[in-house]
Design a protein around this motif. Structure first.
Motif, mmCIF file in Angstrom:
data_model
loop_
_atom_site.group_PDB
_atom_site.id
_atom_site.type_symbol
_atom_site.label_atom_id
_atom_site.label_comp_id
_atom_site.label_asym_id
_atom_site.label_seq_id
_atom_site.Cartn_x
_atom_site.Cartn_y
_atom_site.Cartn_z
ATOM 1 N N SER A 44 11.164 21.897 62.094
ATOM 2 C CA SER A 44 10.581 20.592 62.381
ATOM 3 C C SER A 44 11.012 20.115 63.765
ATOM 4 O O SER A 44 11.928 20.652 64.383
ATOM 5 N N VAL A 45 10.347 19.078 64.222
ATOM 6 C CA VAL A 45 10.661 18.492 65.520
ATOM 7 C C VAL A 45 12.050 17.855 65.499
ATOM 8 O O VAL A 45 12.799 17.949 66.477
ATOM 9 N N LEU A 46 12.412 17.249 64.387
ATOM 10 C CA LEU A 46 13.725 16.613 64.301
ATOM 11 C C LEU A 46 14.861 17.626 64.377
ATOM 12 O O LEU A 46 15.918 17.341 64.957
ATOM 13 N N ASP A 47 14.660 18.826 63.813
ATOM 14 C CA ASP A 47 15.660 19.883 63.961
ATOM 15 C C ASP A 47 15.837 20.260 65.425
ATOM 16 O O ASP A 47 16.952 20.487 65.892
ATOM 17 N N ARG A 48 14.751 20.319 66.134
ATOM 18 C CA ARG A 48 14.818 20.664 67.556
ATOM 19 C C ARG A 48 15.512 19.569 68.363
ATOM 20 O O ARG A 48 16.253 19.846 69.303
ATOM 21 N N ILE A 49 15.283 18.325 67.995
ATOM 22 C CA ILE A 49 15.946 17.211 68.681
ATOM 23 C C ILE A 49 17.454 17.279 68.467
ATOM 24 O O ILE A 49 18.237 17.115 69.409
ATOM 25 N N ALA A 101 9.174 11.148 68.054
ATOM 26 C CA ALA A 101 8.946 11.758 66.738
ATOM 27 C C ALA A 101 8.684 10.693 65.683
ATOM 28 O O ALA A 101 7.844 10.881 64.791
ATOM 29 N N GLU A 102 9.379 9.570 65.777
ATOM 30 C CA GLU A 102 9.167 8.488 64.814
ATOM 31 C C GLU A 102 7.754 7.910 64.949
ATOM 32 O O GLU A 102 7.060 7.695 63.946
ATOM 33 N N ARG A 103 7.330 7.670 66.164
ATOM 34 C CA ARG A 103 5.983 7.139 66.382
ATOM 35 C C ARG A 103 4.922 8.131 65.933
ATOM 36 O O ARG A 103 3.902 7.753 65.375
ATOM 37 N N ARG A 104 5.178 9.395 66.188
ATOM 38 C CA ARG A 104 4.222 10.431 65.781
ATOM 39 C C ARG A 104 4.108 10.492 64.257
ATOM 40 O O ARG A 104 3.016 10.612 63.719
ATOM 41 N N ALA A 105 5.230 10.381 63.563
ATOM 42 C CA ALA A 105 5.216 10.397 62.105
ATOM 43 C C ALA A 105 4.568 9.129 61.565
ATOM 44 O O ALA A 105 3.854 9.170 60.556
ATOM 45 N N HIS A 106 4.793 8.018 62.229
ATOM 46 C CA HIS A 106 4.193 6.749 61.794
ATOM 47 C C HIS A 106 2.669 6.774 61.975
ATOM 48 O O HIS A 106 1.930 6.250 61.149
ATOM 49 N N ASP A 107 2.211 7.381 63.073
ATOM 50 C CA ASP A 107 0.769 7.458 63.329
ATOM 51 C C ASP A 107 0.063 8.372 62.334
ATOM 52 O O ASP A 107 -1.097 8.159 62.014
ATOM 53 N N ARG A 108 0.764 9.378 61.848
ATOM 54 C CA ARG A 108 0.156 10.295 60.871
ATOM 55 C C ARG A 108 -0.010 9.649 59.498
ATOM 56 O O ARG A 108 -0.804 10.077 58.698
#
Length: 92
Positions: free
Chosen positions: A31-36, A84-91
């Protein structure tokens, strides 16, 4: 080679292995959060390596570099997490 030189060499080796593991997770992260989190870990390991190198040389000339790398890592992590938070919120 003195005991202290062995300690520095072992510390650099362990930091290098840590960076390799983190980069491996960065590439394979599910996931993106793992990469962060991995990018943050790499920046912490780089700052630690600079600190050990500074201690090896016996000077404090690299303190500014350590602060700069730490701040860039922190700001980069915050920016990526916010994205990542905004991207998850938009989905949804």
């Amino acid at each position: 080679m003195t005991v202290l030189e062995w300690v520095y060499a072992a510390t650099f080796a362990m930091l290098g292995v840590g960076v390799l593991f983190a980069l491996h997770r960065l590439v394979r992260g599910p996931s993106v959060l793992d990469r962060i989190v991995c990018l943050n870990a790499v920046s912490v390991l780089v700052v630690s390596a600079i600190a050990v190198g500074s201690a090896l040389r016996g000077g404090a000339a690299y303190v500014g570099l350590m602060v700069t790398v730490a701040l860039l890592g922190f700001v980069g992590t915050l920016t990526a997490a916010r994205f990542a938070e905004r991207r998850a919120h938009d989905r949804g």
